[in-house]
Scaffold this motif. Sequence first.
Motif, PDB file in Angstrom:
ATOM      1  N   ASN A 180      -5.286  10.215   5.857  1.00 28.50           N
ATOM      2  CA  ASN A 180      -4.417  11.358   5.593  1.00 28.50           C
ATOM      3  C   ASN A 180      -5.183  12.655   5.408  1.00 28.50           C
ATOM      4  O   ASN A 180      -4.624  13.735   5.609  1.00 28.50           O
ATOM      5  CB  ASN A 180      -3.605  11.096   4.314  1.00 28.50           C
ATOM      6  CG  ASN A 180      -2.675   9.910   4.456  1.00 28.50           C
ATOM      7  OD1 ASN A 180      -2.362   9.490   5.568  1.00 28.50           O
ATOM      8  ND2 ASN A 180      -2.237   9.362   3.331  1.00 28.50           N
ATOM      9  N   GLN A 186      -0.338   5.248  -7.975  1.00 28.32           N
ATOM     10  CA  GLN A 186       0.404   5.323  -6.711  1.00 28.32           C
ATOM     11  C   GLN A 186       1.741   4.583  -6.823  1.00 28.32           C
ATOM     12  O   GLN A 186       2.760   5.061  -6.315  1.00 28.32           O
ATOM     13  CB  GLN A 186      -0.448   4.751  -5.563  1.00 28.32           C
ATOM     14  CG  GLN A 186       0.269   4.689  -4.223  1.00 28.32           C
ATOM     15  CD  GLN A 186       0.508   6.054  -3.599  1.00 28.32           C
ATOM     16  OE1 GLN A 186      -0.361   6.644  -2.990  1.00 28.32           O
ATOM     17  NE2 GLN A 186       1.726   6.579  -3.761  1.00 28.32           N
ATOM     18  N   THR A 204     -10.316   1.675  -2.552  1.00 32.03           N
ATOM     19  CA  THR A 204      -9.091   2.162  -3.202  1.00 32.03           C
ATOM     20  C   THR A 204      -7.831   1.744  -2.436  1.00 32.03           C
ATOM     21  O   THR A 204      -7.894   1.277  -1.297  1.00 32.03           O
ATOM     22  CB  THR A 204      -9.128   3.688  -3.410  1.00 32.03           C
ATOM     23  OG1 THR A 204      -9.340   4.337  -2.162  1.00 32.03           O
ATOM     24  CG2 THR A 204     -10.234   4.063  -4.385  1.00 32.03           C
ATOM     25  N   HIS A 205      -6.671   1.976  -3.092  1.00 29.93           N
ATOM     26  CA  HIS A 205      -5.381   1.495  -2.565  1.00 29.93           C
ATOM     27  C   HIS A 205      -5.060   2.094  -1.200  1.00 29.93           C
ATOM     28  O   HIS A 205      -4.285   1.522  -0.439  1.00 29.93           O
ATOM     29  CB  HIS A 205      -4.263   1.857  -3.549  1.00 29.93           C
ATOM     30  CG  HIS A 205      -4.064   3.341  -3.633  1.00 29.93           C
ATOM     31  ND1 HIS A 205      -4.868   4.157  -4.407  1.00 29.93           N
ATOM     32  CD2 HIS A 205      -3.201   4.167  -2.993  1.00 29.93           C
ATOM     33  CE1 HIS A 205      -4.491   5.410  -4.254  1.00 29.93           C
ATOM     34  NE2 HIS A 205      -3.496   5.458  -3.406  1.00 29.93           N
ATOM     35  N   ASP A 206      -5.607   3.283  -0.895  1.00 29.04           N
ATOM     36  CA  ASP A 206      -5.317   3.909   0.397  1.00 29.04           C
ATOM     37  C   ASP A 206      -6.296   3.446   1.483  1.00 29.04           C
ATOM     38  O   ASP A 206      -6.224   3.916   2.623  1.00 29.04           O
ATOM     39  CB  ASP A 206      -5.296   5.440   0.275  1.00 29.04           C
ATOM     40  CG  ASP A 206      -6.564   6.025  -0.331  1.00 29.04           C
ATOM     41  OD1 ASP A 206      -7.330   5.258  -0.975  1.00 29.04           O
ATOM     42  OD2 ASP A 206      -6.794   7.235  -0.191  1.00 29.04           O
ATOM     43  N   ARG A 231      -7.263  18.830   4.532  1.00 33.14           N
ATOM     44  CA  ARG A 231      -8.230  18.818   3.432  1.00 33.14           C
ATOM     45  C   ARG A 231      -9.659  18.699   3.948  1.00 33.14           C
ATOM     46  O   ARG A 231     -10.580  19.317   3.448  1.00 33.14           O
ATOM     47  CB  ARG A 231      -7.922  17.636   2.504  1.00 33.14           C
ATOM     48  CG  ARG A 231      -8.789  17.602   1.300  1.00 33.14           C
ATOM     49  CD  ARG A 231      -8.572  16.414   0.408  1.00 33.14           C
ATOM     50  NE  ARG A 231      -9.544  16.551  -0.662  1.00 33.14           N
ATOM     51  CZ  ARG A 231     -10.821  16.211  -0.541  1.00 33.14           C
ATOM     52  NH1 ARG A 231     -11.262  15.654   0.552  1.00 33.14           N
ATOM     53  NH2 ARG A 231     -11.655  16.425  -1.537  1.00 33.14           N
ATOM     54  N   ASP A 237      -2.787   6.796   6.868  1.00 28.68           N
ATOM     55  CA  ASP A 237      -2.979   5.493   6.204  1.00 28.68           C
ATOM     56  C   ASP A 237      -1.629   4.804   6.042  1.00 28.68           C
ATOM     57  O   ASP A 237      -1.125   4.627   4.921  1.00 28.68           O
ATOM     58  CB  ASP A 237      -3.601   5.697   4.814  1.00 28.68           C
ATOM     59  CG  ASP A 237      -4.938   6.416   4.855  1.00 28.68           C
ATOM     60  OD1 ASP A 237      -5.807   5.998   5.637  1.00 28.68           O
ATOM     61  OD2 ASP A 237      -5.111   7.399   4.112  1.00 28.68           O
ATOM     62  N   ASP A 285       1.647  10.979  -2.171  1.00 30.94           N
ATOM     63  CA  ASP A 285       0.515  10.463  -1.423  1.00 30.94           C
ATOM     64  C   ASP A 285      -0.714  10.684  -2.310  1.00 30.94           C
ATOM     65  O   ASP A 285      -1.135  11.823  -2.522  1.00 30.94           O
ATOM     66  CB  ASP A 285       0.449  11.250  -0.104  1.00 30.94           C
ATOM     67  CG  ASP A 285      -0.770  10.925   0.714  1.00 30.94           C
ATOM     68  OD1 ASP A 285      -1.355   9.855   0.498  1.00 30.94           O
ATOM     69  OD2 ASP A 285      -1.121  11.763   1.565  1.00 30.94           O
ATOM     70  N   ILE A 286      -1.230   9.584  -2.892  1.00 29.25           N
ATOM     71  CA  ILE A 286      -2.400   9.675  -3.783  1.00 29.25           C
ATOM     72  C   ILE A 286      -3.636   9.293  -2.976  1.00 29.25           C
ATOM     73  O   ILE A 286      -3.757   8.155  -2.518  1.00 29.25           O
ATOM     74  CB  ILE A 286      -2.259   8.722  -4.991  1.00 29.25           C
ATOM     75  CG1 ILE A 286      -0.904   8.888  -5.698  1.00 29.25           C
ATOM     76  CG2 ILE A 286      -3.440   8.905  -5.951  1.00 29.25           C
ATOM     77  CD1 ILE A 286      -0.741  10.152  -6.477  1.00 29.25           C
ATOM     78  N   GLY A 287      -4.549  10.234  -2.789  1.00 34.13           N
ATOM     79  CA  GLY A 287      -5.733   9.977  -1.972  1.00 34.13           C
ATOM     80  C   GLY A 287      -7.014  10.008  -2.788  1.00 34.13           C
ATOM     81  O   GLY A 287      -7.120  10.745  -3.776  1.00 34.13           O
ATOM     82  N   VAL A 314      -6.615  13.305  -4.946  1.00 32.15           N
ATOM     83  CA  VAL A 314      -5.606  14.265  -4.513  1.00 32.15           C
ATOM     84  C   VAL A 314      -4.219  13.653  -4.668  1.00 32.15           C
ATOM     85  O   VAL A 314      -3.969  12.547  -4.194  1.00 32.15           O
ATOM     86  CB  VAL A 314      -5.840  14.651  -3.034  1.00 32.15           C
ATOM     87  CG1 VAL A 314      -4.792  15.662  -2.584  1.00 32.15           C
ATOM     88  CG2 VAL A 314      -7.245  15.198  -2.834  1.00 32.15           C
TER      89      VAL A 314
END
Lengths: 253, 253
Positions: B15, A195, B77-79, B21, B49, A202-204, A219
């Motif tokens: 997100n 990220q 995770t980071h999100d 999604r 997020d 946007d890394i999910g 994602v």
Amino acid sequence: MTETNPIACLLVIGNEVLSGRTQDANIKFLATRLGEIGIPLREVRVIPDVKDTIVATVNEVRRRFDHVFTTGGIGPTHDDITSECIAAAFGVPWEPHPEAWGRLERHYKPGEFNAARQRMGTMPRGAALIDNAISIAPGFSMENVHVMAGVPRIMQAMFEALAPTLQGGPPIASRTVHANGVMEGRIAEGLADIQQRWPDLDIGSYPYYRMGGGGVALVAKGSDPDAVDAASAAITMLLRAIGSQPVQGEPPV
Amino acid sequence: MTETNPIACLLVIGNEVLSGRTQDANIKFLATRLGEIGIPLREVRVIPDVKDTIVATVNEVRRRFDHVFTTGGIGPTHDDITSECIAAAFGVPWEPHPEAWGRLERHYKPGEFNAARQRMGTMPRGAALIDNAISIAPGFSMENVHVMAGVPRIMQAMFEALAPTLQGGPPIASRTVHANGVMEGRIAEGLADIQQRWPDLDIGSYPYYRMGGGGVALVAKGSDPDAVDAASAAITMLLRAIGSQPVQGEPPV
């Protein structure tokens, strides 16, 4: 996402979603279609059929977002108050719309275009119609606020009638990698690094649970397709480094 | 609904719902369960997020509603930033929670309770844990804000652990009458009269479309079950007066 994309807000208007009676089906459809045309959805609010709430919410979000879409509350019954609330929000009269009125009058048999149905031909002054190929009664736009039906089939027809008039930014590209049997906690640090390398993406990370074991879907999303491809490749390498065999695309349902 | 019922707001954080999604499955569950325990859901917001958005939204709605429930963003995770955003919203440190930390440390094998997973044992100072019978990592409450997982199975387990501690008003009674082949526009005026006779009830009209023809479902809802019964009987009479044969309950799917 880049700042060149206009952004959207959706208002789902109706007590039936808030009471649990109805499973909303409009959020996913509009979220997907708006992403495709480059107007990403940034907020959804589900609010009740209460005049003060609708007016205040519309006036708040139409200033904060490039486009506001509403679903629900434009039928003939007493709890259908969206249209008159939009008029109040814009400070214009709510009055018969000649074209909408005419369409409805021609549709119903003589004597059946009663007072309740006439409400569906009554709109804020200045409304631009959104065609309804399913059940005649149109939706409408007032500036950047697009007012649509709540019944999914009708809403979808209205959105497709409206979509060609909307000016989107670049479409949002997306790549998904999924890894069966991988727990989020094992890859979280590597993912945070990815990220940071692509801050505009946007890394999910979305864990899933299935019969026979779960995994995680990862994602990468953004308006630069090359960056999305590169980040997706980095995610694949991260997964291989811990011995996983990642697969492109969504996991089988 | 009477004013004796406390009211709730739900924040769906993530997100993945805004991108289309994921089909949200938490709104309907919580709307239904909150109605059953007498804390009707009055608003839902789906937000991304994004720290500033989460903090501002939490601080707005926790003052306006008796209870705020959040789903999503408490993984490793980071999100997953909900927990630290709640700390920022309340202006308290985000720090290891001894009991949550201990549960996680005992759950993972030696060496696997890494920095990412330690985030799930880190909470706003003063958090009261919400048990997680499915996957250990707890949710938590800060005053009237209840922070839960986004995965539906885990969220549901957390809600059921929390529910006995929530003080609801009278449960919301509901009766549905459906009438095949009836168009809303034919009964709208009679229905408006019924709403006026029982102003404390919420009388809803929901058209449906099915193979072989549609109809309308008419719902009377409120915290006085006798009034709900009486309004439902009046709806039945209204439908019979136009020659329909209404049926109690939802239409067959």
